[in-house]
Write a protein that holds these residues in place. Structure first.
Motif, PDB file in Angstrom:
ATOM      1  N   ASP A   1       1.231  -1.136  -0.188  1.00 51.20           N
ATOM      2  CA  ASP A   1      -0.004   0.268  -0.087  1.00 51.20           C
ATOM      3  C   ASP A   1       1.070   1.412   0.306  1.00 51.20           C
ATOM      4  O   ASP A   1       0.660   2.155  -0.599  1.00 51.20           O
ATOM      5  N   ARG A   2       1.574   1.033   0.635  1.00 51.58           N
ATOM      6  CA  ARG A   2       2.525   2.373   1.140  1.00 51.58           C
ATOM      7  C   ARG A   2       4.059   2.445  -0.292  1.00 51.58           C
ATOM      8  O   ARG A   2       3.791   3.986  -1.108  1.00 51.58           O
ATOM      9  N   VAL A   3       3.979   1.491  -0.980  1.00 49.94           N
ATOM     10  CA  VAL A   3       4.770   1.171  -2.337  1.00 49.94           C
ATOM     11  C   VAL A   3       3.777   2.186  -3.230  1.00 49.94           C
ATOM     12  O   VAL A   3       3.930   2.940  -4.227  1.00 49.94           O
ATOM     13  N   ILE A   4       2.744   1.884  -3.119  1.00 50.21           N
ATOM     14  CA  ILE A   4       1.424   2.136  -4.331  1.00 50.21           C
ATOM     15  C   ILE A   4       1.360   3.737  -4.111  1.00 50.21           C
ATOM     16  O   ILE A   4       0.963   4.226  -5.513  1.00 50.21           O
ATOM     17  N   ALA A   5       0.937   3.973  -3.135  1.00 54.18           N
ATOM     18  CA  ALA A   5       0.831   5.117  -3.084  1.00 54.18           C
ATOM     19  C   ALA A   5       2.132   6.310  -2.920  1.00 54.18           C
ATOM     20  O   ALA A   5       2.607   7.372  -3.611  1.00 54.18           O
ATOM     21  N   THR A   6       3.313   6.087  -2.872  1.00 53.67           N
ATOM     22  CA  THR A   6       4.296   6.396  -3.540  1.00 53.67           C
ATOM     23  C   THR A   6       4.078   6.691  -5.035  1.00 53.67           C
ATOM     24  O   THR A   6       4.860   7.909  -5.621  1.00 53.67           O
ATOM     25  N   SER A   7       3.690   5.896  -5.608  1.00 51.00           N
ATOM     26  CA  SER A   7       3.602   5.572  -7.027  1.00 51.00           C
ATOM     27  C   SER A   7       2.611   6.558  -7.428  1.00 51.00           C
ATOM     28  O   SER A   7       3.124   7.356  -7.973  1.00 51.00           O
ATOM     29  N   VAL A   8       1.415   6.611  -6.905  1.00 54.96           N
ATOM     30  CA  VAL A   8       1.261   8.036  -7.084  1.00 54.96           C
ATOM     31  C   VAL A   8       0.644   9.463  -6.858  1.00 54.96           C
ATOM     32  O   VAL A   8       1.009  10.411  -7.826  1.00 54.96           O
ATOM     33  N   VAL A   9       2.032   9.368  -5.554  1.00 61.88           N
ATOM     34  CA  VAL A   9       2.725  10.923  -5.599  1.00 61.88           C
ATOM     35  C   VAL A   9       3.019  10.751  -6.213  1.00 61.88           C
ATOM     36  O   VAL A   9       3.356  12.041  -6.718  1.00 61.88           O
ATOM     37  N   GLY A  10       4.304  10.239  -6.655  1.00 59.14           N
ATOM     38  CA  GLY A  10       5.202  10.596  -7.548  1.00 59.14           C
ATOM     39  C   GLY A  10       4.687  10.599  -8.917  1.00 59.14           C
ATOM     40  O   GLY A  10       5.130  11.928  -9.679  1.00 59.14           O
ATOM     41  N   THR A  11       4.318  10.233  -9.834  1.00 57.19           N
ATOM     42  CA  THR A  11       2.681  10.752 -10.540  1.00 57.19           C
ATOM     43  C   THR A  11       2.045  11.516 -10.944  1.00 57.19           C
ATOM     44  O   THR A  11       2.573  12.256 -11.855  1.00 57.19           O
ATOM     45  N   ASN A  12       0.867  12.361  -9.446  1.00 51.38           N
ATOM     46  CA  ASN A  12       1.122  13.664  -9.436  1.00 51.38           C
ATOM     47  C   ASN A  12       2.347  14.843  -9.391  1.00 51.38           C
ATOM     48  O   ASN A  12       2.480  15.479 -10.468  1.00 51.38           O
ATOM     49  N   THR A  13       3.541  14.636  -9.382  1.00 50.13           N
ATOM     50  CA  THR A  13       4.409  15.279  -8.993  1.00 50.13           C
ATOM     51  C   THR A  13       4.573  15.655 -10.639  1.00 50.13           C
ATOM     52  O   THR A  13       5.365  16.652 -11.268  1.00 50.13           O
ATOM     53  N   VAL A  14       4.962  14.154 -11.649  1.00 55.74           N
ATOM     54  CA  VAL A  14       4.979  14.218 -12.462  1.00 55.74           C
ATOM     55  C   VAL A  14       3.836  14.937 -13.571  1.00 55.74           C
ATOM     56  O   VAL A  14       4.501  16.126 -14.335  1.00 55.74           O
ATOM     57  N   ILE A  15       2.578  14.775 -13.022  1.00 52.69           N
ATOM     58  CA  ILE A  15       1.792  16.049 -13.957  1.00 52.69           C
ATOM     59  C   ILE A  15       2.403  16.949 -13.806  1.00 52.69           C
ATOM     60  O   ILE A  15       1.601  18.270 -14.343  1.00 52.69           O
ATOM     61  N   VAL A  16       2.034  17.922 -12.395  1.00 52.27           N
ATOM     62  CA  VAL A  16       2.400  18.702 -12.078  1.00 52.27           C
ATOM     63  C   VAL A  16       3.662  19.551 -12.944  1.00 52.27           C
ATOM     64  O   VAL A  16       3.883  21.085 -12.920  1.00 52.27           O
ATOM     65  N   ILE A  17       4.754  19.119 -12.491  1.00 48.00           N
ATOM     66  CA  ILE A  17       5.973  19.553 -13.171  1.00 48.00           C
ATOM     67  C   ILE A  17       5.747  19.626 -14.600  1.00 48.00           C
ATOM     68  O   ILE A  17       5.708  20.844 -15.616  1.00 48.00           O
ATOM     69  N   ALA A  18       5.241  18.429 -15.440  1.00 49.47           N
ATOM     70  CA  ALA A  18       4.643  18.637 -17.036  1.00 49.47           C
ATOM     71  C   ALA A  18       3.467  19.983 -16.439  1.00 49.47           C
ATOM     72  O   ALA A  18       3.293  20.867 -18.138  1.00 49.47           O
ATOM     73  N   LEU A  19       2.479  19.999 -16.195  1.00 51.40           N
ATOM     74  CA  LEU A  19       1.827  22.028 -15.906  1.00 51.40           C
ATOM     75  C   LEU A  19       2.633  22.430 -16.408  1.00 51.40           C
ATOM     76  O   LEU A  19       2.051  23.803 -16.864  1.00 51.40           O
TER      77      LEU A  19
END
Length: 91
Positions: free
Chosen positions: A34-52
């Motif tokens: 659960d923690r790893v999946i949540a970390t992956s979600v946070v990382g994906t959101n970070t990539v989206i924010v940087i792209a925006l």
């Protein structure tokens, strides 16, 4: 009429909020996957924010940073999967 930059910044702010909410799951668990999946979600959101932000600021170099961060996020998920399989924690 609302400008495109304002909409993109609003979307980036929403993804930051989603990442902060995801940090709760990283902290609370209850299991390591659960923690790893949540970390992956946070990382994906970070990539989206940087792209925006790259689109809003018209700085294409930020897209390179987002791409590298996304690849590192992917490698983290692969490394955790390999580690879990080797330890026999796969259901």
């Amino acid at each position: 009429m609302v400008e495109l930059a304002t909409l993109l910044l609003g979307a980036a702010a929403a993804f930051v909020v989603f990442a902060i909410v995801g940090l709760y799951r990283v902290y609370a668990g209850p299991t390591a996957p659960d923690r790893v999946i949540a970390t992956s979600v946070v990382g994906t959101n970070t990539v989206i924010v940087i792209a925006l932000l790259a689109a809003v600021l018209d700085e294409p170099v930020y897209l390179d940073i987002a791409l590298v961060y996304g690849l590192l996020n992917f490698l983290l998920a692969i490394a955790f999967s390999k580690f879990s399989v080797e330890r026999g924690e796969v259901l």
